[in-house]
Motif scaffolding. Structure first.
Motif, mmCIF file in Angstrom:
data_model
loop_
_atom_site.group_PDB
_atom_site.id
_atom_site.type_symbol
_atom_site.label_atom_id
_atom_site.label_comp_id
_atom_site.label_asym_id
_atom_site.label_seq_id
_atom_site.Cartn_x
_atom_site.Cartn_y
_atom_site.Cartn_z
ATOM 1 N N THR A 39 47.862 19.770 39.121
ATOM 2 C CA THR A 39 48.666 20.806 39.771
ATOM 3 C C THR A 39 47.902 21.334 40.985
ATOM 4 N N VAL A 40 48.640 21.571 42.051
ATOM 5 C CA VAL A 40 48.074 22.162 43.263
ATOM 6 C C VAL A 40 48.964 23.338 43.653
ATOM 7 N N VAL A 41 48.384 24.535 43.702
ATOM 8 C CA VAL A 41 49.143 25.742 44.017
ATOM 9 C C VAL A 41 48.407 26.514 45.102
ATOM 10 N N GLY A 42 49.118 26.869 46.179
ATOM 11 C CA GLY A 42 48.482 27.663 47.223
ATOM 12 C C GLY A 42 48.806 27.138 48.612
ATOM 13 N N ASP A 43 47.866 27.355 49.532
ATOM 14 C CA ASP A 43 48.067 27.031 50.941
ATOM 15 C C ASP A 43 47.534 25.626 51.223
ATOM 16 N N PHE A 44 48.406 24.623 51.356
ATOM 17 C CA PHE A 44 47.980 23.242 51.591
ATOM 18 C C PHE A 44 49.119 22.433 52.183
ATOM 19 N N ASP A 45 48.757 21.279 52.738
ATOM 20 C CA ASP A 45 49.735 20.338 53.267
ATOM 21 C C ASP A 45 50.033 19.317 52.176
ATOM 22 N N ALA A 46 51.281 19.281 51.715
ATOM 23 C CA ALA A 46 51.644 18.437 50.573
ATOM 24 C C ALA A 46 51.426 16.961 50.859
ATOM 25 N N THR A 47 51.731 16.506 52.059
ATOM 26 C CA THR A 47 51.566 15.091 52.401
ATOM 27 C C THR A 47 50.100 14.691 52.369
ATOM 28 N N GLU A 48 49.244 15.511 52.993
ATOM 29 C CA GLU A 48 47.800 15.220 52.999
ATOM 30 C C GLU A 48 47.234 15.194 51.587
ATOM 31 N N VAL A 49 47.630 16.153 50.767
ATOM 32 C CA VAL A 49 47.108 16.230 49.405
ATOM 33 C C VAL A 49 47.564 15.028 48.583
ATOM 34 N N THR B 213 39.496 26.741 46.718
ATOM 35 C CA THR B 213 38.916 26.737 48.056
ATOM 36 C C THR B 213 39.959 27.266 49.043
ATOM 37 N N LYS B 214 39.709 27.044 50.344
ATOM 38 C CA LYS B 214 40.637 27.452 51.389
ATOM 39 C C LYS B 214 41.336 26.223 51.973
ATOM 40 N N ARG B 215 42.493 26.442 52.581
ATOM 41 C CA ARG B 215 43.295 25.341 53.117
ATOM 42 C C ARG B 215 42.478 24.410 54.010
ATOM 43 N N ALA B 216 41.720 24.980 54.953
ATOM 44 C CA ALA B 216 40.994 24.157 55.923
ATOM 45 C C ALA B 216 39.939 23.282 55.260
ATOM 46 N N ASN B 217 39.418 23.725 54.114
ATOM 47 C CA ASN B 217 38.324 23.012 53.451
ATOM 48 C C ASN B 217 38.797 22.065 52.361
ATOM 49 N N LEU B 218 40.083 22.080 52.036
ATOM 50 C CA LEU B 218 40.576 21.292 50.903
ATOM 51 C C LEU B 218 40.316 19.794 51.058
ATOM 52 N N PRO B 219 40.554 19.172 52.210
ATOM 53 C CA PRO B 219 40.289 17.728 52.304
ATOM 54 C C PRO B 219 38.842 17.370 51.944
ATOM 55 N N ARG B 220 37.882 18.141 52.465
ATOM 56 C CA ARG B 220 36.482 17.857 52.151
ATOM 57 C C ARG B 220 36.180 18.109 50.679
ATOM 58 N N VAL B 221 36.763 19.150 50.105
ATOM 59 C CA VAL B 221 36.520 19.467 48.698
ATOM 60 C C VAL B 221 37.091 18.371 47.795
#
Length: 902
Positions: free
Chosen positions: A675-685, A574-582
């Protein structure tokens, strides 16, 4: 004869003068980060810089395909694609020089174009090499009689492979029936007799006519300096003179169809097929977008009209559909798989009724919006891969202009329900259709298909939109990747690797691997293990399957799941902005699945249809038998490779209670890797993952299942697959070795020299390039990280008559390697090619995610790969040959051949 060939080579080398004075490339237009230039000799150039990946892709498109072939030339465009890998005076061994630089390369031919591309580590040297190579082989390729003699059989072998697929054959028969006059009715791979009999002078004439700068487009994409790239292109392509000839443009128009056309195909097989094709406008026509939306509304899963009316009602096992976006009017194609051949006619009637009712009844705005979201999401995700997009532009350029790629997107966004009903009423009619069936045995209603209007006028003032956000470059060195990676363990016990980085389009990949059970407690649970993750993704307490699919589309996300004995894998993009919802959606799938019985039945039918369709396929049969011989686990063990008939029995017998038991008592959030690779906030994830897997345990304990080593005697097994035009060869043996063995790097390079290097390898040079016996042959060597078990395999396809020759040639090359050894040059090329190919692979976020996941499972870091690469770089001939002679014994080779040997 030798004198003539030398003379031809010299003349060929002189075709292009060393330099010509020409003006600088002329800038034409810039659209969303892609800039078009044109050289004075007519060459079209697209520059597509992307600094986020340390690779560069060079793609040369020649605007010639099967549409441009004349009488006796069927398959000539495709045959030439193969011949351009046979060399020039400057580059006598094209596969070798590409492999030596670790390039990922290929060539493809289709109805409107042929293209050649390579992706290499980004450097000025590699960029100039690729540009020089493409300029050279565009006009200076040998096209020698002896090369044609061997490659003709390779292409014929590829043709025969297609003859093994009833779906592919039925589709070609229907296409041929739909087009009476236009070349789109002829297969791109060609006619067998034309492939076998094409005269060399005629092939050379076709080459000289079409392979010219005024009939070509060059795309450079990735990390490069635009000014330097233009200078290189001017240097190597600009020196090629514009030809004096005027290229012949195709002008045949297919007349309006004035009656339904019917096709029946009767061949050996197990699953019936019903298909229907309708003539539709060209890809550049303004109505094509609405037609494309219509095809999705008909065939997508699970929302598609045909999926609901045929698959969910158990009339068909599967349904699929698509459109052909071509330069001239193309086809909308829909097909269904039917397990019970006695119901083919009733399924055909239901299929046609559902399709052709849309013109009268229309579609809903909800259906149209859903499909538009799916199409636009797929485009958005694809944009994160610059290399793929660069190659994909060939298709749009073949339709008339590369800018159609953006114009199509704009048109999709504007499609309405009224537009879809309009094109359905116009094109989905009885007299505009061709119906086909694969049987394992009143008034004229003409529809005039409009041509695309002038494409040049259509795109000349087009400005496009803001270019997609660029990503950042990441060093593909294993230690550099490790330095950027954060490793941690969740309170639940799951191991996590986080690699945040800026990506093109702000893309992010998440992979979750859950491990459960033990070999003893999972006995006889092979089918439930395979189905559990997929069924989990078909409905939750909050979402039905349809709602889940719609919600993912809204978030521009994809969710895939798969399962095997004791392992469940879930992957999200997905995209960074949508990751929390996904991640919230993923939590629903993992923690609150409903495991719906209706979806299990759909999955069961899909799985059985898939298995039944390969019961007589030689490649599947040979591969399956090889796995059973080399891994003879007892019946019921989930590590065992089952035969097709055994798998069919297992999936027929599986019950919903078996899957529920697996979920309720086995699957947990304590053992596995994320594993998480890409555009994201590590703390939020990290916080989201803690919440997702908190307090998720099960009563059944987990223990890693070992991969066992089996001593297997050498043998040759023959499998009969009647009425199959292509045969398959597999061979292999087991080796008691783990991948931390000091000999493992030597075995990797030894295998690379033998057959791991594809075309430029001992087996590739002998079996394909020299003898012309196989379209593809390859060897592999893989070892377990945690157990002393490795497997060496060789695979090839051939004409059934040539199968004994393939068996003999493989054995001769293996024995020759072990007897005579390798050369210093071979070793140097192999080490360079292997290491650079690994470097290119590690520029992919997906590959990085997979490697990090493996290191989490094995308790390693990326330092393992750095050490392995260093050992490979220091290998000597003696070390490689000592390892090969120690572990590879031709007498212990297990050989399986499958085909119609009568």
């Amino acid at each position: 004869m030798r004198t003539k060939l030398v003379t031809l080579a010299l003349l060929s080398a002189l075709l292009v003068p060393p330099a010509m004075t020409q003006g600088a490339p002329k800038k034409v237009v810039t659209i969303e980060g892609i800039t078009e230039y044109q050289l004075e000799n007519g060459l079209q150039v697209l520059l597509f810089p992307d600094q986020s990946r340390p690779t560069v892709t060079v793609n040369l498109t020649i605007f010639v395909g099967s549409r441009h072939e004349g009488y006796g030339e069927a398959g000539m465009a495709h045959l030439l694609e193969h011949m351009l890998f046979k060399g020039t005076p400057t580059h006598p061994d094209v596969p070798k020089v590409l492999q030596d630089r670790g390039a990922q390369f290929n060539g493809t031919t289709w109805v409107d174009r042929t293209n050649y591309y390579e992706t290499l580590p980004a450097s000025d040297e590699n960029l100039e090499f690729a540009i020089a190579l493409e300029a050279d082989r565009m006009v200076n390729s040998f096209i020698k009689a002896e090369d044609l003699a061997s490659e003709m059989t390779v292409v014929r072998n590829e043709f025969e492979r297609g003859e093994n697929s009833p779906t592919r054959v039925l589709m070609q028969r229907m296409t041929a029936a739909a087009y009476e006059w236009h070349n789109y009715g002829r297969s791109t791979i060609g006619n067998r007799s034309d492939i076998e009999r094409v005269p060399v002078p005629k092939l050379r004439s076709f080459y000289r006519r079409h392979y010219q700068p005024d009939n070509a487009m060059l795309v450079v994409a990735g990390k490069f300096d635009e000014k330097k790239a233009l200078e290189m292109i001017q240097k190597h392509f600009g020196s090629i003179p514009r030809p004096d000839r005027q290229i012949d443009r195709t002008y045949t128009e297919e007349p309006a169809q004035d009656g339904e056309r019917l096709v029946s195909l009767r061949r050996v097989g197990d699953v019936g097929l019903v298909g229907v094709a309708y003539h539709i406008p060209a890809g550049a026509h303004q109505e094509f977008a609405a037609v494309d939306v219509l095809s999705y509304i008909l065939a997508t899963e699970p929302a598609g009209r045909l999926y609901k009316s045929l698959v969910e009602t158990k009339k068909a096992a599967a349904v699929y559909g698509f459109t052909f976006a071509w330069h001239d009017p193309g086809l909308l194609f829909v097909a269904t798989e039917v397990r019970d051949a006695s119901t083919l006619e009733s399924v055909r009637d239901a299929l046609l009724k559902e399709i052709e009712s849309i013109g009268q009844d229309g579609v809903s705005e909800e259906e149209v919006d859903r499909v538009k979201t799916q199409i636009l999401k797929a485009r958005e995700l694809a944009q994160s891969n610059t290399s793929r997009l660069a190659i994909g532009l060939s298709e749009w350029a073949g339709q008339g202009d590369w800018r159609l790629y953006f114009l199509y997107r704009d048109r999709i966004e504007k499609v309405t329900a009224e537009d879809v009903q309009h094109v359905a009423k116009k094109y989905l009619t009885r007299n505009n259709r061709t119906v086909g069936m694969f049987i394992p045995t009143q008034e004229a209603e003409r529809v005039a298909i409009p041509l695309a209007s002038n494409v040049s006028d259509m795109v000349k003032d087009y400005q496009g939109r803001k270019a997609v956000a660029q990503g950042e470059q990441i060093d593909p060195n294993p230690l550099a990747i490790e330095k950027r990676t954060t490793r941690l363990e969740l309170p639940s016990g799951l191991k996590v690797a986080l690699l945040p980085k800026k990506t093109r389009g702000e893309a992010v990949l998440v992979k979750v691997t859950l491990r459960y059970g033990k070999a003893e407690t999972l006995k006889d649970k092979d089918a439930p293990c395979a189905l559990l993750p997929k069924l989990m993704a078909r409905g939750t307490k909050q979402f039905t399957y349809q709602q889940l699919s719609d919600e993912l589309d809204k978030q521009s996300a994809t969710l895939s799941s798969s399962g095997a004995g004791g392992v469940a894998t879930f992957a999200v993009k997905t995209k960074r902005a949508n990751l929390p919802r996904v991640l919230e959606i993923l939590k629903q799938v993992l923690r609150e699945p409903t495991l719906p019985a209706t979806e299990l039945e759909v999955m069961r039918r899909e799985q059985l249809a898939s298995l039944e369709s390969v019961q007589s396929d030689p490649q599947y049969q040979a591969s399956s038998r090889m796995s059973q011989i080399l891994r003879p686990y007892p019946v019921g063990d989930v590590r065992r490779s089952t035969s097709v008939s055994e798998s069919i029995e297992l999936f027929q017998a599986v019950k919903l209670a078996d899957i529920r038991n697996l979920y309720d008592n086995f699957l947990n959030g304590q053992h596995g890797e994320i594993t998480v690779v890409g555009d994201f906030d590590a703390t939020e994830v990290t916080q989201a993952l803690n919440t997702l897997f908190d307090d998720w345990s099960r009563p059944e304990p987990y223990a890693r299942m070992e991969s066992l080593f089996f001593k297997v005697k050498g043998q040759h097994v023959t499998i009969k697959t009647p009425d199959k035009a292509n045969a398959t060869y597999y061979s292999g043996l087991n080796v008691a070795m783990s991948d931390d063995n000091p000999d493992y790097p030597a075995m990797l390079i030894g295998n690379f020299i033998l057959g791991g290097g594809s075309l430029s390898s001992r087996l590739g040079n002998r079996v394909r390039q020299k003898d012309g016996l196989s379209y593809g042959i390859r060897s592999s060597f893989r070892a377990s990280a945690l157990d002393k078990t490795a497997r060496f395999t060789i695979a090839a396809i051939s004409n059934p008559e040539n199968s004994p020759k393939v068996v003999a040639a493989v054995l001769e090359e293996l024995e020759l390697l072990l007897d005579k050894g390798i050369t210093d040059e071979e070793l140097a090329r192999a080490k360079q090619g292997f290491l650079q190919s690994q470097q290119v692979a590690r520029t992919s976020d997906g590959t990085i995610g997979t490697l990090l996941s493996q290191t989490l499972y094995t308790g390693r870091t990326m330092a393992y790969y750095a050490k392995r690469d260093k050992m490979i770089g220091e290998l000597t001939k003696d070390q490689v040959m000592a390892a090969l002679r120690k572990y590879l014994d031709p007498q212990k080779l297990v050989v399986v051949t499958a085909g119609d040997f009568k």
